[in-house]
Design a protein around this motif. Sequence first.
Motif, short mmCIF file in Angstrom:
data_model
loop_
_atom_site.label_atom_id
_atom_site.label_comp_id
_atom_site.label_asym_id
_atom_site.label_seq_id
_atom_site.Cartn_x
_atom_site.Cartn_y
_atom_site.Cartn_z
N SER A 420 0.80 -1.22 0.00
CA SER A 420 0.00 0.00 0.00
C SER A 420 0.83 1.27 0.00
O SER A 420 0.28 2.36 -0.14
CB SER A 420 -0.92 0.01 1.22
N SER A 421 2.14 1.15 0.19
CA SER A 421 2.99 2.33 0.28
C SER A 421 4.33 2.05 -0.39
O SER A 421 4.99 1.04 -0.07
CB SER A 421 3.19 2.74 1.74
N ILE A 422 4.73 2.93 -1.28
CA ILE A 422 6.02 2.74 -1.96
C ILE A 422 7.16 2.88 -0.97
O ILE A 422 8.13 2.10 -1.01
CB ILE A 422 6.16 3.77 -3.10
N LYS A 423 7.05 3.84 -0.05
CA LYS A 423 8.13 4.03 0.93
C LYS A 423 8.24 2.83 1.87
O LYS A 423 9.35 2.41 2.23
CB LYS A 423 7.90 5.32 1.73
N GLN A 424 7.12 2.28 2.29
CA GLN A 424 7.17 1.10 3.15
C GLN A 424 7.77 -0.09 2.39
O GLN A 424 8.50 -0.90 2.97
CB GLN A 424 5.76 0.75 3.65
N LYS A 425 7.48 -0.19 1.12
CA LYS A 425 8.09 -1.25 0.31
C LYS A 425 9.60 -1.04 0.23
O LYS A 425 10.39 -1.99 0.37
CB LYS A 425 7.48 -1.27 -1.08
N GLU A 426 10.03 0.19 0.00
CA GLU A 426 11.46 0.49 -0.07
C GLU A 426 12.16 0.16 1.25
O GLU A 426 13.25 -0.40 1.26
CB GLU A 426 11.67 1.96 -0.43
N LEU A 427 11.51 0.51 2.35
CA LEU A 427 12.10 0.21 3.67
C LEU A 427 12.22 -1.29 3.87
O LEU A 427 13.27 -1.79 4.29
CB LEU A 427 11.24 0.83 4.77
N LEU A 428 11.15 -2.03 3.59
CA LEU A 428 11.16 -3.47 3.80
C LEU A 428 12.21 -4.15 2.91
O LEU A 428 12.95 -5.03 3.38
CB LEU A 428 9.77 -4.04 3.53
N ILE A 429 12.30 -3.74 1.66
CA ILE A 429 13.28 -4.34 0.76
C ILE A 429 14.70 -4.01 1.24
O ILE A 429 15.60 -4.86 1.20
CB ILE A 429 13.06 -3.83 -0.68
N SER A 430 14.92 -2.79 1.72
CA SER A 430 16.24 -2.41 2.23
C SER A 430 16.62 -3.25 3.44
O SER A 430 17.77 -3.67 3.59
CB SER A 430 16.26 -0.92 2.58
N ILE A 431 15.64 -3.50 4.32
CA ILE A 431 15.92 -4.33 5.50
C ILE A 431 16.24 -5.75 5.09
O ILE A 431 17.20 -6.36 5.58
CB ILE A 431 14.70 -4.30 6.46
N LEU A 432 15.46 -6.32 4.17
CA LEU A 432 15.70 -7.69 3.73
C LEU A 432 17.02 -7.80 2.98
O LEU A 432 17.70 -8.83 3.06
CB LEU A 432 14.54 -8.15 2.84
N ARG A 433 17.40 -6.76 2.26
CA ARG A 433 18.69 -6.78 1.56
C ARG A 433 19.85 -6.74 2.57
O ARG A 433 20.86 -7.39 2.38
CB ARG A 433 18.79 -5.60 0.59
#
Length: 1151
Positions: A420-433
């Motif tokens: 639902s949020s591009i920024k939340q997706k970016e944060l989650l992907i950065s954490i998983l990376r």
Amino acid sequence: MTGKRSADAIEDGNHAYLKRQKLGTVANYSAMTEIHQSQVPAVEINTGKQLRQLLAFNQDLNQSRSAINSFKTFLGGFVDTDSNSGRRVAILKDYLDSHKPDEDNDAAGHLPEIMQTWDFAYVSGSSDHLASAVPAVLALLLKTISPILELSEHGLRICKTILQKNQLKLISHGLDANKSKEFLISPVLRLLKEIVTFDGGALAKQIYRTRDHTMKSLVRNLNLRFSGDGLEDVKKPSVRTNALRFILSTLKFLPTEAKRDLMLNQRQVFMAITNVKLDDPSFMLREILSMLKTQVLQDEALPRDAKTKVVNATSLKRIATLYDYDQPEADTSTPPEAIDLAAHNFLLLACTSHDIGILNRQTGFYPKGVDPDDLHDVDAENGLLDLGLENIEWMHSFTNEVPVRNTILSELIQCLRPWSSIKQKELLISILRSAPELVAEYFFTRRSFSFDPKLTATWIGYSAFIFATLQIPVPKYLGHQERYSKLPPPPSVVLESVLPQPLSQKVLRSCLIHDQSLIKFFAVRLLCISLRKLQEILKMYHEAVEAGSSLWTQGIVVLTEEFCKRCPSIKDVFLAFRNMSDEDCLQKEAITKLLVLYYEVVPALALEAKCDVSGALTKALQGIEDISLRQENRGLRTLELENLFQFAHFSPEMRWFAKPKDLTSSPFMAMLRLAAEAPLDVQLTKMKSVLDSVVEESQILQTQTQVSALDSLILRLRDLPMSKSTSTVYAFLDDCISRCAANPVKYIFALEVLQSKLETSDKKQAPFSLLTMTIAEQWPFVVKSGDKKDVKEVAQFIAQFIATCIKIKENKNAMKIVIENMVANMETEAPGRKTIERARKLVEEIVAAEPRPKASKKSDKSTKSNGPSKAEKSAITTTMLDDYSPLVEDPTSLTRWSAKDVEEVIEGGILASLVKLLSSQHLHIRREATTNLLKFASKLKESSFSEAEQIWLLLCEVVETAKKTIDQSPLPTIIAIFASQAINVLNDPLHVLYPKINKFLSQGPTWNIDRIPLMYKILDESPSLDDAYYPEISWLLNYMLAGLRTEADMAVFRNRRVFEKLFSLWNNAYLAPGLRDKILRILYRATTIEGGSTTLITRFSTMTWLQAQVALGAGTSLKVLMERIIETSDKKRVGKWAKGLDVVKANTMEF
């Protein structure tokens, strides 16, 4: 008793407020206070003396309020830049100098009249307004003199005075006021904030030392939010805002130790700080995020334990709620950073940094608590050989949950909504990376989220998130440190990073057959990226196998099988491909790429169904020839064709040189034309690899020269002019290629005849392409065609092709004869004759293709790096030979037995030591041992020992056997060791070998010293008990290891082919744990004996057997054994036997 005063008795209206008022509601009280303040007149201050007189202590509350209000008005004038600030500073300095205490009197305070007024306001209990006004004016005073350097000394004295005991009580009283009296709490908080920031935080530490007063009720005050209508005014902050500014300023100026203590011991304070709400003012949220960033995260001196008390899962989740912040800005003139962006940047810094954030070091795909170098579960005793991943307890344990090291981040990511949020997706992907260990844990926890195909915003957002997750790079060495571990990671954990659980086989199949093209496209793209990632991981698995870890080979199989269970079958993909519209170029290109990846990555799954792409290939070739095709679609068609050609290459039934009915050329010619006409920036690497493979299989072009003949042919086709005759050239070349591929033997014989005409002393002829012979054969038919323009065009191409062949070092003498034969039967004025004759003259000016880069060969250094290191060699050799020592002789046993009981001699090991003396190197010891054994046998015969009969028989037989040889040489060690260990067996009737040894003793009075007792009985016959097979073998290997000591023992092993038996036993797939270790120790023991290594090489082909075991992934120990055998062998004899020792060494290094 005095009665109540009447209203007429009051002369001054202001005196009315000196009457005791009836307490009403809080709102009425606040309103009354405001009335008081507005009705108190302010006096204009012109001199310091006037200010001193005005602020002198007065018990008249009305006068005191007026004085404080006048002083506040005076200080407020400093803000007005138009006023005479210099005059005001002089007045203020005069006033402060007059109250400066003596330097000798430390207890004396500054501004005693104001402090006394403050105290009186609380003591009287009847003027909350005065109690509020005094700290407010003190805060304003400190704020005013803070930037004035000449008044800084006074400011420090005032701060120290306020922090004295009496004033601290007043501060505590103000902070602890009823929460409804915000007008009492806020001034005190503003005062404390000014003290803590004064002179660069000089008194911050003292503020913290007096925290019992200065931080009283701080948690409560941090939760007293603005309760009015509309937005909170920056100039009229709430109690929470004032409290936040105070504590954040304290955090800024405290030294590291005090700051750490504050974070560790005031957890509730920081929980209140981070308790942000969506209706909080934006300016305050920015201050919180900025201070946490600079004073907590970026403070390198602050230890990690203190940081995690503030930046924890709870606070991070609260900050993450600010992604939905939508309150308007109070000041829109200069738009600051948006709150959601500020929160996003803070969370990125906190969650993805090892050094300043909360990210813990992790081991990628290896869960917490797993030691991937521990092979204890593989082999209970040593773990030198893989017995299967099924024996590893934790390998298949992580199917529902996985322990992680980053527990804070694990809790945070579960509350994010990346769909639902591009920024939340970016944060989650950065954490998983940053922490790949969290990928599996995230998808295990979110099982309830359905990925069933529905063209909704949520489904599209979640698809984009999964696609981004699959693009996360694979951690180096799969998360292990510095190298590949001995064990692969759990396949269930790896699979979640390749094809997560939401992408089940059922869901993906539904997506592939869905009517919506967007859903179908998403599924195809997800499968493509998933297969590429699996391909990358399998490549790393193969690298680990080369490094010597055999279990990785099984890991490859298991991981591939698990992937195939979740991945849709190729039938579903091919069905989706056939149902796609030919006009949808983007979809067609993507799904053809997916089909190729199936064959490249999971060929077992791809071969489950027969997929014929000949029809699709025909349509694609027809489509790319369509002149109305748009340029962007032409590029996609080209990529689709490349994929289809590559896919067709996997099919053995593909007819590359047959021309379909609906096409003007064969598939091979179509590939050539596509490669020639493609733009230079389009590489088409995969299609060229298919061309290379087909050319190598058909041998139409030679492949020996450094410059590729195929590349040169493509270059010549690229030089063809765009004209009608170009199609004639392609048709002629296609016909020649098809003829050459259909009947290569014909042209090979023609080439041999041609080469026989050459006069050369070289035995090896230069390379020559068969296609040239076919072109020469078909040239006369082109000449007879009659169209002069087409003939000239073909002749020009042939001349350039021949010149190119000569330039890339093909046989120029043979090429000369070909040219002569081509022009021999042509008329002088025939079209194309001169062009063909000039072919050799074009060599200098023709441009050939660039040489292809050679495949990098592994250097000796890299080859050696695959072998065991010196440390590994030393450790393994030490382990294998740890029990090796010369046979210890115990001559004392010759006399000790006579003073002991029979039972003690047998069970104490004295009799076993006496038997071993038969293998002594000293003749007199052997004779003494024989005599004493006979004496003890006689004593044993007469005793009442329960097993006397069997042990007496054993002693008699071993003595009779020894009498044959002990006068010339020692009894072979293997015989003495067998006899000594058989004593313990005979002493225990429950031993598994008790029946076999008794049967052995009953076979005759003496033993054959050239044989190993019971070896064949144990290895080739059934055990005495059903479950005793492996215990019997273990006993046999133990005594064989102990008995292999001398060259005579090695001779017995050689004559009886013991090592062949051991090699056969090794290959038993169900061999019990630890037995291979004992076999390996026997082989190592053999290398310590003179001539032992040479015997292993020349008589038992041990090196060949070891190479085969290493190739099967047997482990590092066998590699070390191979090198040790070479090092300890007779180099001269082995070299002669192997026709060169270097061959043996080279073969060894390959493994």
